[in-house]
Design a protein around this motif. Structure first.
Motif, mmCIF file in Angstrom:
data_model
loop_
_atom_site.group_PDB
_atom_site.id
_atom_site.type_symbol
_atom_site.label_atom_id
_atom_site.label_comp_id
_atom_site.label_asym_id
_atom_site.label_seq_id
_atom_site.Cartn_x
_atom_site.Cartn_y
_atom_site.Cartn_z
ATOM 1 N N MET A 202 7.081 7.900 7.862
ATOM 2 C CA MET A 202 7.286 6.827 8.831
ATOM 3 C C MET A 202 8.328 7.209 9.878
ATOM 4 S SD MET A 202 5.050 4.741 8.003
ATOM 5 C CE MET A 202 5.356 3.253 8.912
ATOM 6 N N GLN A 203 9.366 7.915 9.432
ATOM 7 C CA GLN A 203 10.378 8.360 10.409
ATOM 8 C C GLN A 203 9.750 9.300 11.430
ATOM 9 O OE1 GLN A 203 13.411 10.368 8.142
ATOM 10 N NE2 GLN A 203 13.529 8.703 6.655
ATOM 11 N N TYR A 204 8.925 10.218 10.916
ATOM 12 C CA TYR A 204 8.311 11.189 11.816
ATOM 13 C C TYR A 204 7.260 10.539 12.712
ATOM 14 C CZ TYR A 204 10.978 15.007 9.930
ATOM 15 O OH TYR A 204 12.019 15.834 9.603
ATOM 16 N N ALA A 205 6.527 9.604 12.148
ATOM 17 C CA ALA A 205 5.518 8.902 12.958
ATOM 18 C C ALA A 205 6.208 8.123 14.073
ATOM 19 C CB ALA A 205 4.702 7.964 12.079
ATOM 20 N N LEU A 206 7.316 7.481 13.751
ATOM 21 C CA LEU A 206 8.013 6.691 14.761
ATOM 22 C C LEU A 206 8.478 7.582 15.924
ATOM 23 C CD1 LEU A 206 9.017 3.847 15.490
ATOM 24 C CD2 LEU A 206 11.190 4.424 14.424
ATOM 25 N N LYS A 207 8.917 8.796 15.574
ATOM 26 C CA LYS A 207 9.348 9.723 16.628
ATOM 27 C C LYS A 207 8.174 10.140 17.504
ATOM 28 C CE LYS A 207 12.988 11.876 14.005
ATOM 29 N NZ LYS A 207 13.226 13.043 13.156
ATOM 30 N N GLU A 208 6.999 10.274 16.888
ATOM 31 C CA GLU A 208 5.837 10.755 17.630
ATOM 32 C C GLU A 208 5.220 9.658 18.502
ATOM 33 O OE1 GLU A 208 2.551 12.255 15.216
ATOM 34 O OE2 GLU A 208 1.207 11.863 16.888
ATOM 35 N N LEU A 209 5.222 8.432 18.008
ATOM 36 C CA LEU A 209 4.516 7.363 18.723
ATOM 37 C C LEU A 209 5.319 6.949 19.950
ATOM 38 C CD1 LEU A 209 3.485 5.191 15.632
ATOM 39 C CD2 LEU A 209 2.067 6.834 16.884
ATOM 40 N N GLU B 5 -5.084 11.195 9.592
ATOM 41 C CA GLU B 5 -5.181 12.515 8.968
ATOM 42 C C GLU B 5 -3.885 13.307 9.105
ATOM 43 O OE1 GLU B 5 -9.665 13.518 8.137
ATOM 44 O OE2 GLU B 5 -9.040 14.364 10.046
ATOM 45 N N ARG B 6 -3.205 13.107 10.221
ATOM 46 C CA ARG B 6 -1.963 13.852 10.398
ATOM 47 C C ARG B 6 -0.911 13.384 9.382
ATOM 48 N NH1 ARG B 6 -2.176 14.395 15.929
ATOM 49 N NH2 ARG B 6 -0.752 12.707 16.472
ATOM 50 N N TYR B 7 -0.873 12.089 9.133
ATOM 51 C CA TYR B 7 0.135 11.574 8.202
ATOM 52 C C TYR B 7 -0.447 11.210 6.830
ATOM 53 C CZ TYR B 7 3.295 11.676 12.109
ATOM 54 O OH TYR B 7 4.065 12.106 13.151
ATOM 55 N N GLN B 8 -1.737 11.359 6.665
ATOM 56 C CA GLN B 8 -2.395 11.097 5.376
ATOM 57 C C GLN B 8 -2.015 9.719 4.840
ATOM 58 O OE1 GLN B 8 -1.677 14.442 2.771
ATOM 59 N NE2 GLN B 8 -2.224 15.926 4.325
ATOM 60 N N LEU B 9 -2.422 8.710 5.582
ATOM 61 C CA LEU B 9 -2.094 7.341 5.201
ATOM 62 C C LEU B 9 -3.106 6.378 5.824
ATOM 63 C CD1 LEU B 9 -0.949 6.745 8.156
ATOM 64 C CD2 LEU B 9 1.305 7.081 7.206
ATOM 65 N N PRO B 10 -3.057 5.112 5.400
ATOM 66 C CA PRO B 10 -3.953 4.137 6.032
ATOM 67 C C PRO B 10 -3.440 3.748 7.411
ATOM 68 C CG PRO B 10 -2.608 3.056 4.346
ATOM 69 C CD PRO B 10 -2.293 4.525 4.280
ATOM 70 N N VAL B 11 -4.345 3.704 8.379
ATOM 71 C CA VAL B 11 -4.018 3.199 9.709
ATOM 72 C C VAL B 11 -4.837 1.933 9.920
ATOM 73 C CG1 VAL B 11 -4.029 3.648 12.191
ATOM 74 C CG2 VAL B 11 -3.519 5.506 10.592
ATOM 75 N N ALA C 223 -2.381 4.699 0.405
ATOM 76 C CA ALA C 223 -1.038 5.206 0.706
ATOM 77 C C ALA C 223 -0.516 6.109 -0.408
ATOM 78 C CB ALA C 223 -0.084 4.039 0.935
ATOM 79 N N ILE C 224 -0.672 5.689 -1.680
ATOM 80 C CA ILE C 224 -0.072 6.481 -2.765
ATOM 81 C C ILE C 224 -0.877 7.750 -3.050
ATOM 82 C CG2 ILE C 224 -1.167 5.386 -4.782
ATOM 83 C CD1 ILE C 224 1.695 5.450 -6.093
ATOM 84 N N THR C 225 -2.187 7.690 -2.811
ATOM 85 C CA THR C 225 -2.992 8.906 -2.986
ATOM 86 C C THR C 225 -2.971 9.755 -1.712
ATOM 87 O OG1 THR C 225 -5.004 7.744 -2.307
ATOM 88 C CG2 THR C 225 -4.571 7.873 -4.682
ATOM 89 N N GLU C 226 -2.335 9.243 -0.664
ATOM 90 C CA GLU C 226 -2.205 9.929 0.620
ATOM 91 C C GLU C 226 -3.572 10.303 1.197
ATOM 92 O OE1 GLU C 226 1.242 12.403 1.056
ATOM 93 O OE2 GLU C 226 2.132 11.712 -0.817
ATOM 94 N N THR C 227 -4.447 9.308 1.150
ATOM 95 C CA THR C 227 -5.810 9.479 1.644
ATOM 96 C C THR C 227 -5.929 8.863 3.031
ATOM 97 O OG1 THR C 227 -6.590 9.235 -0.627
ATOM 98 C CG2 THR C 227 -8.240 9.047 1.111
#
Lengths: 580, 287
Positions: free
Chosen positions: A458-465, A355-361, A290-294
């Motif tokens: 997270m705000q943007y992901a919530l809007k997209e999901l 990849e779109r949000y550069q975070l762990p899923v 998360a912090i390295t946005e990988t």
């Protein structure tokens, strides 16, 4: 009225070949155009123990392994004695009459016994002990009036890579079982709509996850063997060269996730898989991603906890472990796929979101979803691939802002090897360029800005999901609430309730995080009666719902005995609640 | 030979004045210049500790991960893109303590990466506790009565675990150090360069002076770097005389060379996804 659906239970000890017999029957049914659902209840032993597998097949979509079996294939005396007396009236029991003793006093009225003289029937073919399974399979298909050609084709494909003698022997004993049944017993009126041109693949959730990953362009998979995630590793390893996926079994789950992060950082779509214990070891690295946005995809398939718990039994007890993994606040997406087919699409979606949000899923499955077999109808490999923002060029090398502050928190990333875009990805907090703000160059203002940037994702992901939808009539008597693998049994429950004059609708939470609080609140505040159904002790989803919406669900059906929900268990509870 | 300034950044290293790690940073920059490797083709991975701050002080791609886990990150990157020059840098606590497990397995796998350990025989960033290489008897904040256990011997361990290049350097001999790093990077396979890198703040025992009195170069001594038995014997020398230089070097196929998933080249350059034909074939296995 002819039967259009059948439930078959095969019971024996580990090492008796139950899984392969069950799979063979499932494939015979699938090759006949039927839908299939099979669940294997087993233990952490390689030989012995009590193992049984239940297959349900019919001409309509099947949502669970079903309740009481129509037929039992008992492979040893213990299992005949354990399961025999519980078999319902009208059912039948196949067994090896050379070794197993059952008489009518042991079973309920109108339970039909099908003794098979295995020795006589298999003497020509060498009398391998597992041949009793194949004899029984042959006899069963005759009693069900199924097409024997399908049995032959499944045996040929199953043993195709072995020698012809083995194939012939297996076909021989299956035929012997078929003929013996034909000359001794009446067939039952099982007449589903057959379709020999339609072959649906029979997949487990883990196989669907593997296929979904391959479809999404997964190029790296790492794992440490752990039930019930191991079969992903097996599929990946077997298809590594064919699909161009680097697969690495590592020394522990700590290295598994760190290695996956390294692969993701270097530009590969990367995934790893484990269960609760292994996920606990991965925890620190979840925050690192998360912090390295990988971008990384982590599959965790739950089993009974805590600790080693119930290694081969199902549970949904890790929701809070996953939500609470790693120190600090950080962005992550948690998806709980609901069916085998959804395992395929959720995995593909996970790669795009990562990849779109550069975070762990994190994909949360459980033993039941990961390991049960189901026919799937709609697998499309063209899943759509979105790699998110990749930096292209940079004139001012050395000042590349890898973590540039952006509106939605996502900054274009560069991949090692790209010219002029070098940067350091650090686990210490950092500024837009990646320079540390943790020690000597501490900077409160930048810290707040970079935290805000990451969390904005997270705000943007919530809007997209897509928010969850209520399935079924909006003004139903009862609303069933669940997450992940309970989807199918809740759906079946709603159907059964409708036949019993109770209207039910169904809310299944697929995106665990970010949580669609507004949508869930709206749905639940309009519900007449709510029943929360979860495979854990404390009602973890209900707690999450209360945390996020303030709605307290009073009525719960919680199961933590290691076995999945059976439709009649949920129906019984739902009827109580609906009539309360 | 490239200009060393290519590998420099504006950020100044935050180590204590006199820290042995400065010589390691310089050594890496000199080695990359000598080997003419472009900064964008280099990935330096570290964990946590004073020395693990190194990636921020040189020009290259860098990944500054969590404590003890640099090697898994590095090998993950290397496996998907074998064209990268991957260097792992860190300290003795990071690599021989919390991360020892990964180090041992990476050596037996023979990934083509270079591991540079800045071994100061103490935990510096946490202000002076015993590390896995602190000598028996030495007092520290966590061992006020003296260390009771034996130290790890990284050289012997690397030799018996399958590292295909094993060397030791000393921060007080900077040019020799740079040469060791250069040889390590050049070597195809897993290279360990254990650097005696004095901590001037918390290790008052293993000082520059203490090392200078004991150190000698293996190459001045006619040591045969191809002989594993000789190397193992040399790896036990410590108290009176301490050898630096290449202990051992051998050729062995790397992990990447045998990896089935890399048959078509680096996976980062491969097209993504599955064709409908291949998808159909994959599904047929389940019908």
């Amino acid at each position: 009225m002819p039967k259009t659906e059948v439930v078959v239970r095969i019971a024996g000890a580990a090492g008796d070949g139950i899984a392969s017999t069950g799979e063979s029957f499932a494939r015979v049914a699938s090759r006949s155009g039927l839908h299939v659902f099979a669940y294997n209840s087993y233990q952490s032993v390689i030989r012995g123990g009590f193992v049984w597998l239940q297959v349900r097949a019919g001409d309509k979509k099947i949502y669970s392994q079903g309740d009481e079996p129509d037929f039992l294939i008992a492979l040893n005396q213990d299992e005949a004695s354990r399961h025999g007396p519980a078999m319902p009236s009208g059912s039948g029991i196949f067994y090896n009459s050379d070794k197993i003793k059952i008489d009518n006093s042991m079973v309920k009225e109108r339970v039909k016994l099908y003794p098979l003289p295995i020795k006589d029937l298999s003497v020509k073919y060498g009398q391998n002990p597992v041949m009793q399974n194949t004899v029984a399979l042959g006899a069963l298909t005759k009693i069900l009036m199924m097409n024997f050609d399908m049995v032959v084709s499944v045996i040929k494909d199953t043993f195709g890579d072995k020698n012809k003698a083995i194939v012939d022997a297996n076909i021989g004993v299956a035929q012997a079982g078929y003929d013996y049944a034909s000359s001794h017993w009446e067939s039952i009126n099982f007449s589903p709509k057959y379709d020999y041109d339609s072959r649906r693949p029979v997949l487990t959730g883990n196989q669907a996850i593997s296929l979904g990953a391959a479809a999404a362009g997964c190029k790296f998979y790492s794992a440490y063997p752990m039930t019930p995630a191991t079969s992903i590793l097996h599929w990946m390893a077997a298809h590594s060269e064919k699909c161009g996926i680097v697969v690495k079994q590592m020394e522990d789950e700590i290295s598994v996730l760190n290695m996956t992060i390294g692969a993701g950082f270097a530009g590969a779509r990367a995934m790893c898989g484990t269960s609760g214990g292994g996920f606990a070891l991965m925890t620190e690295a979840v925050g690192l991603a998360a912090i390295t946005e990988t971008p990384v995809v982590i599959v965790t398939s739950q089993r009974g906890g805590p600790s080693t718990g119930l290694p081969t039994k199902t549970e949904q007890g890790d929701l809070f472990q996953v939500l609470g993994a790693s120190q600090g606040d950080y962005p992550k997406i948690v998806i709980a796929p609901s069916t085998v087919e959804d395992c395929f699409y959720a995995t593909a979606e996970a790669f795009n979101l990562a990849e779109r949000y550069q975070l762990p899923v994190i994909l949360m499955s459980d033993l039941y979803l990961s390991e049960h077999m189901e026919t799937v109808s709609n697998i499309n490999f063209n899943v759509g691939i979105d790699r998110g923002l990749i930096a292209t060029s940079n004139g001012n090398d050395g000042h590349f802002k890898r973590y540039a502050f952006t509106e939605n928190g996502v900054s274009p990333r560069s991949l090692p090897g790209m010219e002029g875009l070098t940067h350091v990805a650090a686990s210490d907090d950092h500024d837009e360029t990646g320079a540390l703000i943790s020690d000597a160059l501490t900077n409160e203002e930048t810290r707040v800005r970079i935290m805000d940037k990451r969390m904005r994702k997270m705000q943007y992901a919530l809007k997209e999901l897509p928010p969850p939808k209520l399935l079924g009539p909006p003004d139903a008597d009862i609303t069933l609430v669940g997450w992940g693998s309970t989807y199918s049994v809740l759906r079946e429950t709603a159907d059964v309730l409708a036949k019993n004059g109770v209207t039910a609708n169904h809310l299944q939470i697929r995106y665990i995080w970010p949580f669609h609080d507004e949508a869930v609140e709206k749905i639940l505040s309009n519900a007449k009666r709510i029943l929360d159904v979860e495979g854990n002790y404390s009602g973890q989803l209900a707690k999450l719902i209360r945390m996020e919406t303030g709605i307290k669900i009073e009525r719960k059906l919680l199961k933590y005995d290691g076995e999945p929900f059976y439709p009649n268990q949920v129906v019984k509870k739902a009827m109580e609640v609906a009539k309360a | 030979m490239r200009d060393v300034s290519m590998y420099k950044v504006e950020t100044k290293a935050t180590w204590c004045p006199g820290c042995g790690d400065f010589a390691v940073l310089r050594g890496i920059q000199m080695a990359l210049a000598a080997l003419e490797i472009n900064p964008n083709d280099v990935l330096v991975v570290s964990g946590i500790g004073c020395s693990s701050n190194l990636p921020g002080f040189l020009k290259s791609y860098g990944f500054h991960g969590i404590h003890g886990r640099a090697i898994p990150v590095a090998t993950g990157a290397k496996l998907v893109n074998p064209d990268l020059n991957v260097i792992v840098a860190g300290g003795d606590g990071d690599g021989y303590g919390i991360g020892l497990n990964h180090w041992v397995h990476a050596m037996r796998r023979n990934f083509d990466i270079t591991y540079i350990v800045m071994n100061n025989q103490i935990y510096g960033l946490t202000t002076g506790q015993a590390s896995p290489t602190t000598e028996k008897g030495q007092r520290s904040k966590s061992t006020p009565a003296g260390v009771i256990e034996l130290p790890i011997n990284p050289i012997s361990m690397a030799l018996v675990t399958g590292s295909t290049f094993v060397a030791r350097a000393f921060s007080g001999d900077a040019d020799h150090l740079a040469k060791m790093v250069e040889l390590g990077i050049k070597h195809k396979g897993f290279s360990l360069v254990d650097v005696l890198s004095p901590c001037v703040t918390y290790n008052k025992h293993n000082t520059y002076q203490w090392f200078r009195e004991r150190i000698y170069r293996l190459e001045d001594n006619g040591h045969n770097t191809k002989n594993l038995d000789d190397a193992i014997k040399k790896s036990y020398e410590w108290d009176a005389k301490i050898p630096i230089g290449v202990f051992y070097e051998t050729d062995r196929t790397t992990y990447e060379d045998e990896e089935p998933g890399l048959k078509r080249g680096p996976v980062v350059s491969q097209p993504l996804g599955i064709s409908q034909e291949l998808g159909k074939e994959l599904l047929e296995e389940f019908e």
